[in-house]
Design an enzyme around this catalytic site. Structure first.
Site, PDB file in Angstrom:
ATOM      1  N   GLY A 109      30.703  42.264 -57.159  1.00  0.00           N
ATOM      2  CA  GLY A 109      30.668  43.525 -57.897  1.00  0.00           C
ATOM      3  C   GLY A 109      31.895  43.526 -58.790  1.00  0.00           C
ATOM      4  O   GLY A 109      32.917  42.950 -58.409  1.00  0.00           O
ATOM      5  N   ASN A 129      35.370  41.906 -57.711  1.00  0.00           N
ATOM      6  CA  ASN A 129      35.803  40.619 -58.263  1.00  0.00           C
ATOM      7  C   ASN A 129      37.257  40.716 -58.730  1.00  0.00           C
ATOM      8  O   ASN A 129      38.069  39.819 -58.487  1.00  0.00           O
ATOM      9  CB  ASN A 129      34.932  40.201 -59.453  1.00  0.00           C
ATOM     10  N   TYR A 139      21.742  42.907 -54.996  1.00  0.00           N
ATOM     11  CA  TYR A 139      21.073  42.335 -56.171  1.00  0.00           C
ATOM     12  C   TYR A 139      20.702  40.892 -55.922  1.00  0.00           C
ATOM     13  O   TYR A 139      21.305  40.214 -55.082  1.00  0.00           O
ATOM     14  CB  TYR A 139      21.899  42.508 -57.441  1.00  0.00           C
ATOM     15  N   LYS A 197      39.069  42.345 -75.200  1.00  0.00           N
ATOM     16  CA  LYS A 197      38.614  40.979 -74.949  1.00  0.00           C
ATOM     17  C   LYS A 197      37.474  40.662 -75.904  1.00  0.00           C
ATOM     18  O   LYS A 197      36.752  41.549 -76.350  1.00  0.00           O
ATOM     19  CB  LYS A 197      38.121  40.858 -73.496  1.00  0.00           C
ATOM     20  N   GLY A 239      35.279  37.405 -75.712  1.00  0.00           N
ATOM     21  CA  GLY A 239      34.665  36.116 -75.370  1.00  0.00           C
ATOM     22  C   GLY A 239      35.587  34.970 -75.762  1.00  0.00           C
ATOM     23  O   GLY A 239      36.780  34.989 -75.448  1.00  0.00           O
ATOM     24  N   ALA A 298      31.811  37.230 -64.236  1.00  0.00           N
ATOM     25  CA  ALA A 298      33.179  37.590 -63.819  1.00  0.00           C
ATOM     26  C   ALA A 298      34.275  37.099 -64.764  1.00  0.00           C
ATOM     27  O   ALA A 298      35.452  37.118 -64.415  1.00  0.00           O
ATOM     28  CB  ALA A 298      33.485  37.135 -62.395  1.00  0.00           C
ATOM     29  N   ALA A 299      33.895  36.691 -65.981  1.00  0.00           N
ATOM     30  CA  ALA A 299      34.926  36.297 -66.965  1.00  0.00           C
ATOM     31  C   ALA A 299      35.882  37.468 -67.200  1.00  0.00           C
ATOM     32  O   ALA A 299      37.103  37.334 -67.081  1.00  0.00           O
ATOM     33  CB  ALA A 299      34.279  35.866 -68.280  1.00  0.00           C
ATOM     34  N   GLY A 300      35.306  38.611 -67.535  1.00  0.00           N
ATOM     35  CA  GLY A 300      36.140  39.781 -67.826  1.00  0.00           C
ATOM     36  C   GLY A 300      36.874  40.287 -66.593  1.00  0.00           C
ATOM     37  O   GLY A 300      38.045  40.683 -66.667  1.00  0.00           O
ATOM     38  N   ASP A 301      36.206  40.256 -65.439  1.00  0.00           N
ATOM     39  CA  ASP A 301      36.825  40.758 -64.197  1.00  0.00           C
ATOM     40  C   ASP A 301      38.043  39.919 -63.821  1.00  0.00           C
ATOM     41  O   ASP A 301      39.081  40.446 -63.401  1.00  0.00           O
ATOM     42  CB  ASP A 301      35.823  40.707 -63.036  1.00  0.00           C
TER      43      ASP A 301
HETATM   44  P1  ADP Z   1      33.110  40.155 -70.311  1.00  0.00           P
HETATM   45  O1  ADP Z   1      32.762  39.031 -69.373  1.00  0.00           O
HETATM   46  O2  ADP Z   1      33.708  41.318 -69.602  1.00  0.00           O
HETATM   47  O3  ADP Z   1      32.021  40.518 -71.261  1.00  0.00           O
HETATM   48  P2  ADP Z   1      34.396  38.582 -72.379  1.00  0.00           P
HETATM   49  O4  ADP Z   1      33.104  37.868 -72.644  1.00  0.00           O
HETATM   50  O5  ADP Z   1      35.037  39.206 -73.541  1.00  0.00           O
HETATM   51  O6  ADP Z   1      34.309  39.640 -71.199  1.00  0.00           O
HETATM   52  O7  ADP Z   1      35.360  37.505 -71.741  1.00  0.00           O
HETATM   53  C1  ADP Z   1      36.525  37.832 -71.039  1.00  0.00           C
HETATM   54  C2  ADP Z   1      37.538  36.748 -71.233  1.00  0.00           C
HETATM   55  O8  ADP Z   1      37.019  35.506 -70.747  1.00  0.00           O
HETATM   56  C3  ADP Z   1      37.887  36.497 -72.677  1.00  0.00           C
HETATM   57  O9  ADP Z   1      38.940  37.330 -73.096  1.00  0.00           O
HETATM   58  C4  ADP Z   1      38.328  35.036 -72.652  1.00  0.00           C
HETATM   59  O10 ADP Z   1      39.667  34.933 -72.236  1.00  0.00           O
HETATM   60  C5  ADP Z   1      37.437  34.448 -71.575  1.00  0.00           C
HETATM   61  N1  ADP Z   1      36.227  33.827 -72.165  1.00  0.00           N
HETATM   62  C6  ADP Z   1      34.973  34.312 -72.157  1.00  0.00           C
HETATM   63  N2  ADP Z   1      34.114  33.453 -72.754  1.00  0.00           N
HETATM   64  C7  ADP Z   1      34.866  32.396 -73.164  1.00  0.00           C
HETATM   65  C8  ADP Z   1      34.582  31.150 -73.822  1.00  0.00           C
HETATM   66  N3  ADP Z   1      33.343  30.828 -74.226  1.00  0.00           N
HETATM   67  N4  ADP Z   1      35.618  30.315 -74.074  1.00  0.00           N
HETATM   68  C9  ADP Z   1      36.879  30.606 -73.671  1.00  0.00           C
HETATM   69  N5  ADP Z   1      37.204  31.749 -73.037  1.00  0.00           N
HETATM   70  C10 ADP Z   1      36.222  32.644 -72.774  1.00  0.00           C
END
Ligand code: ADP
Length: 298
Positions: free
Chosen positions: A29, A33, A88, A225, A227, A255-258
């Site tokens: 969650g 995370n 889920y 943030k 990506g 969990a990239a953002g988390d």
């Molecule tokens: P969320 O998962 O919350 O939508 P993001 O997609 O903005 O958030 O990603 C959060 C963080 O993960 C980014 O700030 C970056 O540091 C990292 N990140 C996400 N996708 C990539 C990628 N393709 N390459 C490098 N870093 C990434």
């Protein structure tokens, strides 16, 4: 004295497809995370606690056992006798993941049901972390209870961090989502939005639009943030930009953002400096998206 990082929200049972065709059970969650990664990133001078509500059945007990085993403090968790935890299930179709949820009656939806308990719990924290998902799952009147309790903790010296984590499907309608998220921002010190979600919901044209919209609510620090692209930090009017190192092979962005939020906050709480905190957040997120699953060990 030990300080407390308190994350508030919903942890769910996760059923993920395994190679043998069965499903593997785990717990995840967004706010959990972040707590899980914060526990690893913060030193012994911080205690990391999770506040949610669970049932008093066997699966709820297993979830709390998992948190205990992860060294996350569970002493604040509410038990709601006639409810259980949400679930889920991840399905894989030609490599594409889709999610089905059973969470509409989860115990976590009642986490703000008792204002006195909520206030007492928040009063134990030095840093309070919550998200738009935490707010979305609450009954509307209890969203106000949460904001008032957070505001009181802030007035008493706690730092408030909030990730809007916009999920339109969890909300009654888009207007309600936008208003609630702006209300949450008004009681926050550090905002951690993701640009793509914000552009879709609010029509922001760039990361600076997102940051200025939230700083207009009185938020001192906004980290947008974005990506793989350049992110933007707005700190009391000063702008900093930071581009994460490219990740050679993106396996699973769950969990990239988390995880970014956890490493960013841990570093910022240690140093009070944004630049190393942005780098720490991006570095952990890069490792997380290079492996399958929300919670990775190395
Ligand atoms: P969320 O998962 O919350 O939508 P993001 O997609 O903005 O958030 O990603 C959060 C963080 O993960 C980014 O700030 C970056 O540091 C990292 N990140 C996400 N996708 C990539 C990628 N393709 N390459 C490098 N870093 C990434």
């Amino acid at each position: 004295m030990t300080k407390r990082f308190l994350s508030i929200g919903e942890c769910m049972v996760e059923m993920a497809p395994a190679a043998d065709g069965n499903f593997r059970m785990g717990f995840a969650g967004d706010t959990l995370n972040t707590a899980w990664y914060a526990r690893r990133e913060l030193g012994k001078d911080w205690d990391v606690a999770y506040f949610t509500a669970v049932g008093d059945d066997a699966i709820s007990a297993r979830m709390v056992d998992f948190l205990d085993a992860s060294a996350i403090a569970t002493d604040l968790i509410r038990r709601i006798p006639d409810r259980t935890v949400g679930l889920y299930l991840i399905q894989l179709d030609n490599g594409e993941r889709s999610f089905a949820y059973w969470r509409s009656e989860s115990a976590a939806r009642r986490l703000a049901g008792d204002a006195d308990i909520l206030k007492a719990n928040l009063a134990t924290a030095d840093l309070i972390y919550f998200s738009g998902i935490t707010v979305a799952i609450l009954p509307p009147s209890e969203r106000q209870t949460l904001f008032a309790s957070v505001a009181e903790a802030q007035a008493n010296g706690a730092t408030i961090a909030f990730d809007p984590n916009l999920r339109p499907r969890l909300w009654e309608d888009a207007d309600t989502m936008r208003k609630a998220v702006m209300d949450a921002a008004a009681v926050s010190d550090i905002l951690l939005p993701s640009y793509e979600d914000e552009a879709n919901a609010f029509g922001d044209r760039n990361t600076e639009d997102t940051a200025r919209r939230y700083s207009g609510q009185g938020v001192p620090i906004v980290i947008v943030k974005n990506g793989a692209c350049e992110m933007l930090a707005l700190d009391r009017g000063n702008i900093q930009r930071f581009t994460p190192d490219p990740v050679a092979s993106v396996v699973d962005t769950t969990a990239a953002g988390d995880s970014f939020n956890a490493a960013f906050l841990a570093s910022y709480l240690r140093s009070g400096e944004l630049s190393p905190a942005l780098a720490a957040g991006a570095e952990l997120a890069a490792r997380v998206i290079g492996q399958r699953g929300a919670l990775i060990d190395s």
